[in-house]
Motif scaffolding. Structure first.
Motif, PDB file in Angstrom:
ATOM      1  N   THR A 140      -0.505  -0.488   5.839  1.00 51.14           N
ATOM      2  CA  THR A 140      -1.010   0.196   7.039  1.00 51.14           C
ATOM      3  C   THR A 140      -2.508   0.329   6.829  1.00 51.14           C
ATOM      4  O   THR A 140      -3.006   1.387   6.467  1.00 51.14           O
ATOM      5  N   LEU A 141      -3.231  -0.781   7.057  1.00 46.86           N
ATOM      6  CA  LEU A 141      -4.587  -0.859   6.513  1.00 46.86           C
ATOM      7  C   LEU A 141      -5.689  -0.393   7.453  1.00 46.86           C
ATOM      8  O   LEU A 141      -6.582   0.321   7.038  1.00 46.86           O
ATOM      9  N   THR A 142      -5.639  -0.837   8.715  1.00 48.84           N
ATOM     10  CA  THR A 142      -6.769  -0.498   9.598  1.00 48.84           C
ATOM     11  C   THR A 142      -6.320  -0.110  11.001  1.00 48.84           C
ATOM     12  O   THR A 142      -5.460  -0.769  11.599  1.00 48.84           O
ATOM     13  N   ASP A 199     -12.216   6.808   3.277  1.00 57.25           N
ATOM     14  CA  ASP A 199     -11.041   6.605   4.131  1.00 57.25           C
ATOM     15  C   ASP A 199     -10.577   5.137   4.112  1.00 57.25           C
ATOM     16  O   ASP A 199      -9.497   4.819   4.599  1.00 57.25           O
ATOM     17  N   ALA A 200     -11.389   4.252   3.577  1.00 48.59           N
ATOM     18  CA  ALA A 200     -10.940   2.859   3.422  1.00 48.59           C
ATOM     19  C   ALA A 200     -10.360   2.713   2.014  1.00 48.59           C
ATOM     20  O   ALA A 200     -10.803   1.897   1.208  1.00 48.59           O
ATOM     21  N   GLU A 201      -9.350   3.541   1.733  1.00 48.77           N
ATOM     22  CA  GLU A 201      -8.791   3.622   0.379  1.00 48.77           C
ATOM     23  C   GLU A 201      -7.731   2.554   0.123  1.00 48.77           C
ATOM     24  O   GLU A 201      -7.522   2.150  -1.013  1.00 48.77           O
ATOM     25  N   ARG A 219      -7.489  -0.645   0.754  1.00 53.81           N
ATOM     26  CA  ARG A 219      -7.940  -1.924   0.184  1.00 53.81           C
ATOM     27  C   ARG A 219      -8.286  -1.788  -1.293  1.00 53.81           C
ATOM     28  O   ARG A 219      -8.232  -2.765  -2.029  1.00 53.81           O
ATOM     29  N   LYS A 253       0.851  -1.197   0.000  1.00 56.77           N
ATOM     30  CA  LYS A 253       0.000   0.000   0.000  1.00 56.77           C
ATOM     31  C   LYS A 253       0.884   1.243   0.000  1.00 56.77           C
ATOM     32  O   LYS A 253       1.681   1.437   0.919  1.00 56.77           O
ATOM     33  N   ALA A 305      -7.950  -0.751  13.391  1.00 59.23           N
ATOM     34  CA  ALA A 305      -8.363  -1.896  14.203  1.00 59.23           C
ATOM     35  C   ALA A 305      -7.203  -2.864  14.475  1.00 59.23           C
ATOM     36  O   ALA A 305      -7.168  -3.521  15.516  1.00 59.23           O
ATOM     37  N   ALA A 344      -0.637  -1.521  10.396  1.00 55.42           N
ATOM     38  CA  ALA A 344      -1.083  -0.205  10.893  1.00 55.42           C
ATOM     39  C   ALA A 344      -0.616   0.033  12.330  1.00 55.42           C
ATOM     40  O   ALA A 344      -0.341   1.171  12.719  1.00 55.42           O
ATOM     41  N   ASP A 400     -16.874   4.462   2.197  1.00 57.98           N
ATOM     42  CA  ASP A 400     -16.085   5.342   3.049  1.00 57.98           C
ATOM     43  C   ASP A 400     -14.762   5.592   2.337  1.00 57.98           C
ATOM     44  O   ASP A 400     -13.959   4.668   2.177  1.00 57.98           O
TER      45      ASP A 400
HETATM   46  N1  BES Z   1      -4.412   4.464   6.771  1.00 55.40           N
HETATM   47  C1  BES Z   1      -5.577   4.140   7.510  1.00 55.40           C
HETATM   48  C2  BES Z   1      -5.320   3.116   8.608  1.00 55.40           C
HETATM   49  C3  BES Z   1      -4.461   3.569   9.754  1.00 55.40           C
HETATM   50  C4  BES Z   1      -5.054   4.133  10.876  1.00 55.40           C
HETATM   51  C5  BES Z   1      -3.111   3.378   9.734  1.00 55.40           C
HETATM   52  C6  BES Z   1      -4.278   4.526  11.936  1.00 55.40           C
HETATM   53  C7  BES Z   1      -2.322   3.761  10.796  1.00 55.40           C
HETATM   54  C8  BES Z   1      -2.912   4.342  11.895  1.00 55.40           C
HETATM   55  C9  BES Z   1      -6.653   3.572   6.590  1.00 55.40           C
HETATM   56  O1  BES Z   1      -6.659   4.058   5.316  1.00 55.40           O
HETATM   57  C10 BES Z   1      -7.971   3.899   7.198  1.00 55.40           C
HETATM   58  O2  BES Z   1      -8.263   5.050   7.278  1.00 55.40           O
HETATM   59  N2  BES Z   1      -8.714   2.896   7.619  1.00 55.40           N
HETATM   60  C11 BES Z   1      -9.981   3.076   8.222  1.00 55.40           C
HETATM   61  C12 BES Z   1     -10.922   2.050   7.638  1.00 55.40           C
HETATM   62  C13 BES Z   1     -12.362   2.308   7.959  1.00 55.40           C
HETATM   63  C14 BES Z   1     -12.850   3.576   7.285  1.00 55.40           C
HETATM   64  C15 BES Z   1     -13.187   1.119   7.503  1.00 55.40           C
HETATM   65  C16 BES Z   1      -9.825   2.866   9.734  1.00 55.40           C
HETATM   66  O3  BES Z   1      -9.064   2.001  10.145  1.00 55.40           O
HETATM   67  O4  BES Z   1     -10.463   3.616  10.465  1.00 55.40           O
END
Ligand code: BES
Ligand code: MG
Ligand code: ZN
Length: 495
Positions: free
Chosen positions: A372-374, A344-346, A348, A261, A376, A464, A342
């Motif tokens: 650095t996906l979620t 922000d879930a870019e 994936r 990513k 969570a 992440a 959303d």
């Molecule tokens: N880049 C973020 C994930 C992230 C969060 C990395 C904190 C490092 C620290 C990712 O693109 C994101 O924003 N994910 C969302 C997904 C949600 C919208 C389903 C998230 O984890 O909140």
């Protein structure tokens, strides 16, 4: 100053004489025994005792609080012509974890000081790689302060450590390279910058086995995820950077494809992140791309009988008139349609293109993605473990073990089939997020990615949590860690 260079390791052969006054400092190991702390016998400990007429037992008796637990340190001034200090460092039971802690302590102690240190902490090659990694990586610095960067430290080892030093240097250089990209700020770092930086790093390796190819513009027409996200920054737009390690005669070797990513900044897009605390760390959202690139470049030195291809999926996730909207339906590489809910879930979305492209065009034997996906993943595992997903338990076990061995950990997480209906969409093949609120955001993201890997042997690493450190801890310094580099190099080397 941006980054200092990694420390230098030199070896004085097992048979050569040791002179402490060729260095600025000497470090010796103390072990925890039933009789209390004891400085370990070694040629280096002997040399420092002889040259300075020291008695370690007397010295230690002056430090009653010192127990020789791994990572404890005493600094003793020396009256040498050059050598002015002796470090006595606890190595506990000399386990790999203990020598790692001792390495971190010594590395931090001399960080930024440009010293030459005679390092007598290693008694056998066994844990040398983790120790040297800890020494070097705990010294990483990156800043745009105007002050001059310090010269690197030099560590001199005594003994037969050639192979371990060479391998450590490869790992350290790879982590350093990835961290340099990760720390760069996004006023400079966009997808085109990623391509330039990759080409420069490949050129520096000067290896005929490495090649780079960069796709942009119309060449990305079929990559709907990359285009949807990257369209938010039309100038320069997204890039797919493909780095290949394929030495002459490697056509029939196993093929590992690594997909990373590469979001050069993640504002969340129209599903905007809140506040600087959430957003400022997002310059590191291209860590996965940096990790797969640095891993692939390291192959030029590791030289495994494996072909490796890195796909760096690079785009910025910004707000603009050409940014995607929640409710858009996009067509990923290979034709699968996805309802974007959303923005922000870019991650994936760009990974799905990379995984499908790898599955359909590159015939991988192993398909691994790093992202650095979620948020969570960090909630579940904190900072010390990457969240690893795979249906192949034997493979996951091997990767887990590589992580333990090299000090770059991953924990096998479940792909919970019951959550798959979270990805149902009424108007597209899939929704890209869990609108039903199953929870387990790292798991549902992994389940989404799985839709694009066909029948490949696939591993997903969600870094992440492990990709950033909030403080100096272990081999990590505050900031991007490049989690996954050592793990992947060591795993591929073991194939
Ligand atoms: N880049 C973020 C994930 C992230 C969060 C990395 C904190 C490092 C620290 C990712 O693109 C994101 O924003 N994910 C969302 C997904 C949600 C919208 C389903 C998230 O984890 O909140
Ligand atoms: Mg995001
Ligand atoms: Zn992101």
């Amino acid at each position: 100053m941006k980054t200092a260079t990694p420390p230098i390791f030199r070896i004085s052969g097992a048979k050569s004489a040791i002179s402490c006054n060729d260095t600025d400092a000497v470090a010796v190991a103390a072990e925890l025994t039933e009789a209390g702390p004891l400085v370990l016998k070694s040629p280096i400990a002997q040399a420092v005792a002889d040259e300075f007429a020291l008695d370690f037992t007397t010295i230690l008796s002056q430090w009653p609080e010192f127990t020789a637990k791994a990572g404890e340190l005493i600094e003793v001034p020396l009256a040498g012509t050059r050598c002015k200090r002796l470090f006595i460092i606890g190595v506990g039971s000399q386990s790999s974890a203990d020598l790692r802690k001792a390495g971190v302590t010594l590395g931090r102690k001399v960080k930024g000081k440009s010293l030459t240190v005679l390092n007598g902490l290693l008694s056998s090659p066994e844990s040398a790689v983790v120790h040297l990694n800890a020494l070097a990586l705990s010294q990483y610095v990156w800043s745009k302060k105007s002050e001059k960067k310090p010269a690197p430290c030099t560590f001199i080892l005594h003994g037969n450590f050639e192979k371990q030093v060479k391998y450590s240097q490869t790992l350290i250089e790879a982590v350093w390279l990835a961290r340099d990209l990760i720390h760069e700020t996004s006023d400079e770092k966009n997808p085109a910058w990623m391509a330039t930086a990759t080409k420069a790093a490949v050129k520096k390796k000067n290896s005929a086995a490495l090649t780079v190819e960069v796709l942009s513009g119309a060449a990305l027409n079929k990559f709907g995820g990359l285009r949807a996200v990257g369209g938010s920054q039309p100038n320069p737009g997204p890039r797919l950077i493909q780095v290949t390690y394929a030495p002459r005669g490697s056509a029939h070797w196993p093929h590992v494809v690594l997909v990373g990513k590469g979001i050069t900044y993640d504002t969340g897009g129209y599903s905007l992140k809140r506040g600087w605390e959430e957003m400022a760390p997002m310059k590191t959202d291209m860590s996965g791309a940096a990790v797969v690139m640095a891993t692939t470049l390291a192959m030029a030195e590791v030289q495994p009988k494996v072909r490796v291809t890195a796909l760096m999926m690079c785009a910025a996730n910004l707000i603009s008139g050409t940014a995607q909207r929640p409710s858009d339906v996009i067509t990923q590489y290979g034709g699968t349609t996805v309802e974007v809910l959303d923005t922000d879930a870019e991650g994936r979305l760009v990974l799905a293109d990379g995984l499908a492209y790898a599955d359909l065009e590159l015939i991988p034997d192993y398909l691994v993605d790093v992202a650095t996906l979620t948020g969570a993943a960090r909630v579940g595992l904190g900072r010390q473990y990457a969240a690893m997903y795979s249906r192949d338990t034997a493979l996951a076990t091997r990767i887990h073990e590589a992580g333990k061995r090299i000090g770059d950990n991953a924990w096998h997480m479940p792909l919970v089939d019951e959550y798959a209906e979270a990805l149902h969409s009424d108007i597209a093949d899939y929704a890209h997020i869990d609108r039903k609120k199953f929870g387990g955001g790292s798991i549902t993201a992994a389940l989404f990615l799985e839709k694009f890997v066909g029948k490949r042997r696939w591993v997903h690493l969600d870094i992440a949590g492990s990709g950033r450190s909030d403080s100096d801890s272990g081999e990590n310094v505050k900031g991007g860690t490049a989690s996954g580099v050592r793990l992947l190099i060591d795993w591929i080397a073991s194939l």
